[in-house]
Motif scaffolding. Structure first.
Motif, short mmCIF file in Angstrom:
data_model
loop_
_atom_site.label_atom_id
_atom_site.label_comp_id
_atom_site.label_asym_id
_atom_site.label_seq_id
_atom_site.Cartn_x
_atom_site.Cartn_y
_atom_site.Cartn_z
N ILE A 153 3.57 0.42 -8.96
CA ILE A 153 4.29 0.91 -7.78
C ILE A 153 4.35 2.44 -7.79
CG2 ILE A 153 6.55 1.03 -6.66
CD1 ILE A 153 6.94 -1.92 -7.49
N VAL A 154 4.70 3.01 -8.92
CA VAL A 154 4.79 4.47 -9.04
C VAL A 154 3.43 5.11 -8.77
CG1 VAL A 154 5.18 6.39 -10.63
CG2 VAL A 154 6.78 4.47 -10.59
N SER A 172 0.84 -1.20 0.00
CA SER A 172 0.00 0.00 0.00
C SER A 172 0.87 1.25 0.00
CB SER A 172 -0.91 0.02 1.23
OG SER A 172 -0.12 0.09 2.41
N GLY A 173 0.25 2.37 -0.35
CA GLY A 173 0.95 3.65 -0.28
C GLY A 173 1.16 4.06 1.17
N GLY A 193 10.54 3.58 2.48
CA GLY A 193 9.36 4.07 3.18
C GLY A 193 8.27 4.60 2.26
N ASP A 194 8.43 4.42 0.94
CA ASP A 194 7.44 4.93 0.00
C ASP A 194 6.19 4.06 -0.08
OD1 ASP A 194 8.72 7.32 -1.05
OD2 ASP A 194 10.20 5.96 -1.91
N ILE A 195 6.35 2.75 0.12
CA ILE A 195 5.20 1.85 0.19
C ILE A 195 5.35 0.94 1.40
CG2 ILE A 195 4.74 1.89 -2.31
CD1 ILE A 195 6.08 -0.83 -2.54
N ASN A 199 -2.12 7.63 -6.49
CA ASN A 199 -3.18 7.37 -7.47
C ASN A 199 -3.78 5.99 -7.32
OD1 ASN A 199 -2.80 9.91 -8.69
ND2 ASN A 199 -1.03 9.12 -9.83
N LEU A 200 -3.11 5.12 -6.57
CA LEU A 200 -3.62 3.80 -6.23
C LEU A 200 -3.46 3.59 -4.73
CD1 LEU A 200 -2.17 1.27 -8.86
CD2 LEU A 200 -4.56 1.93 -8.60
N THR A 201 -4.38 2.83 -4.15
CA THR A 201 -4.24 2.49 -2.74
C THR A 201 -3.34 1.28 -2.57
OG1 THR A 201 -6.57 3.16 -2.48
CG2 THR A 201 -5.51 2.09 -0.60
N LEU A 202 -3.58 0.27 -3.41
CA LEU A 202 -2.88 -1.01 -3.26
C LEU A 202 -2.18 -1.40 -4.55
CD1 LEU A 202 -5.71 -3.09 -1.51
CD2 LEU A 202 -3.77 -1.96 -0.39
#
Length: 316
Positions: free
Chosen positions: A185-186, A122-123, A210-212, A192-195
């Motif tokens: 991933i980006v 997740s983000g 720590g980005d996802i 723009n995406l939750t998962l």
């Protein structure tokens, strides 16, 4: 005199030993572009085979039609064991969903070897860091949690398998068609995406930064690259959906040649140096051949068919 010459020629022909197999390089066809998980796993394993066979195993990338161009090329190749296919379950998702008229049974299985762990991530700003927090978020906001997948592809089936085990319905998550691990991933990093369902190896650098955040690893044990990331099973969800790479030959390849190849594949898979190289890419080994492999392939295909039917994925 002519008869004597013919007899002599026949005797000479009998005296010439049959050529040993393999006597020329083996082509290992990867149905995706260089740099992705399929390509990396194939190239590492081909390197592991260098001292297991008297010839080189050369990786060849053939892209297009979501893998079908490469699959058909190997399927229809001369069945002499010199052209092989490196494929995961994605090939078997095409027939049940109506994108293809064949599955793994159109080939002669050689051996399975490499396993690439898969997971749900997740983000960092989503507030989702476990199956529990995901379930809470989804139940509180039906349809607002988004997940990117390649429709009817591996990432889509991995998500559906996870949702099915977690008791989440397709109406509670919004699926966004999106191919490619890096693209998803980006999009997740950008919010723009939750998962994002993706290979653990592809996600690991972004988890480290720590980005996802890891929600669940879909394997029966923790991935050595992300040792702190809990599996779905550890969180009470019976969902395992790793990417199993199997090597296939054309259907009528002689069994003695299949056996020679399988021997080399199994030996390489048991080589500690090979295992160590794969581990650095979040890949492990689960080697199988013969009847054991046939059973594994059938079991995985049955799960794909079950998910296809349950979630109405068959195209018209």
């Amino acid at each position: 005199m002519k008869r004597l010459l013919l007899v002599a020629a026949g005797v000479c022909a009998l005296a010439i030993p049959a050529q040993a197999f393999p006597d020329k390089p083996i082509e290992l066809v990867v149905p995706f572009s260089p740099g992705g998980g399929s390509d990396v796993s194939a190239r590492i394993f081909a390197g592991c085979l260098e001292d297991k066979l008297p010839v080189k195993v050369l990786v060849k990338n053939i892209t297009g039609a979501r893998g079908k161009i490469a699959e058909v090329e190997v399927r229809d190749a001369r069945p002499d064991g010199t052209k092989l296919l490196w494929a995961h379950q994605g090939m078997d998702m095409a027939k049940p969903t109506g994108r293809s008229d064949y599955n793994y049974t159109a080939f002669a299985p050689v051996a399975s070897s490499v396993v690439m762990n898969y997971g749900i991530f997740s983000g960092k700003g989503s507030g989702i860091d476990s199956v529990e927090t995901l379930t809470e978020k989804v139940k509180a906001n039906p349809g607002e949690v988004t997940v990117g997948t390649a429709l009817n592809g591996f990432s889509h089936f991995a998500v559906l398998d996870f949702m099915d085990a977690a008791g989440l319905s397709v109406d509670e998550l919004k699926t966004i068609p999106m191919s490619g691990d890096k693209t998803r991933i980006v999009a997740t990093i950008q919010g723009n995406l939750t998962l994002v369902p993706t290979a653990v190896g592809a996600a690991a650098p972004y988890v480290d930064s720590g980005d996802i955040v890891s929600v669940a690893v879909l394997s029966d044990k923790r991935d050595p690259r992300l040792k702190d990331a809990e599996t779905a099973e550890e969180q009470g969800v019976d969902a395992t959906f790793a990417m199993y790479f199997t090597t296939f030959a054309p259907k009528n390849t002689p069994q003695d040649r299949i056996d020679i190849l399988a021997d080399a594949w199994m030996e390489a898979a048991k080589d500690p140096a090979c295992v160590a190289k794969l581990s650095k890419q979040s890949m492990t080994v689960d080697a199988a051949r013969g009847e054991e492999l046939d059973q594994d392939l059938a079991k995985r295909y049955d799960r794909i068919v079950t998910l296809t039917n349950k979630f109405n994925l068959k195209s018209d």
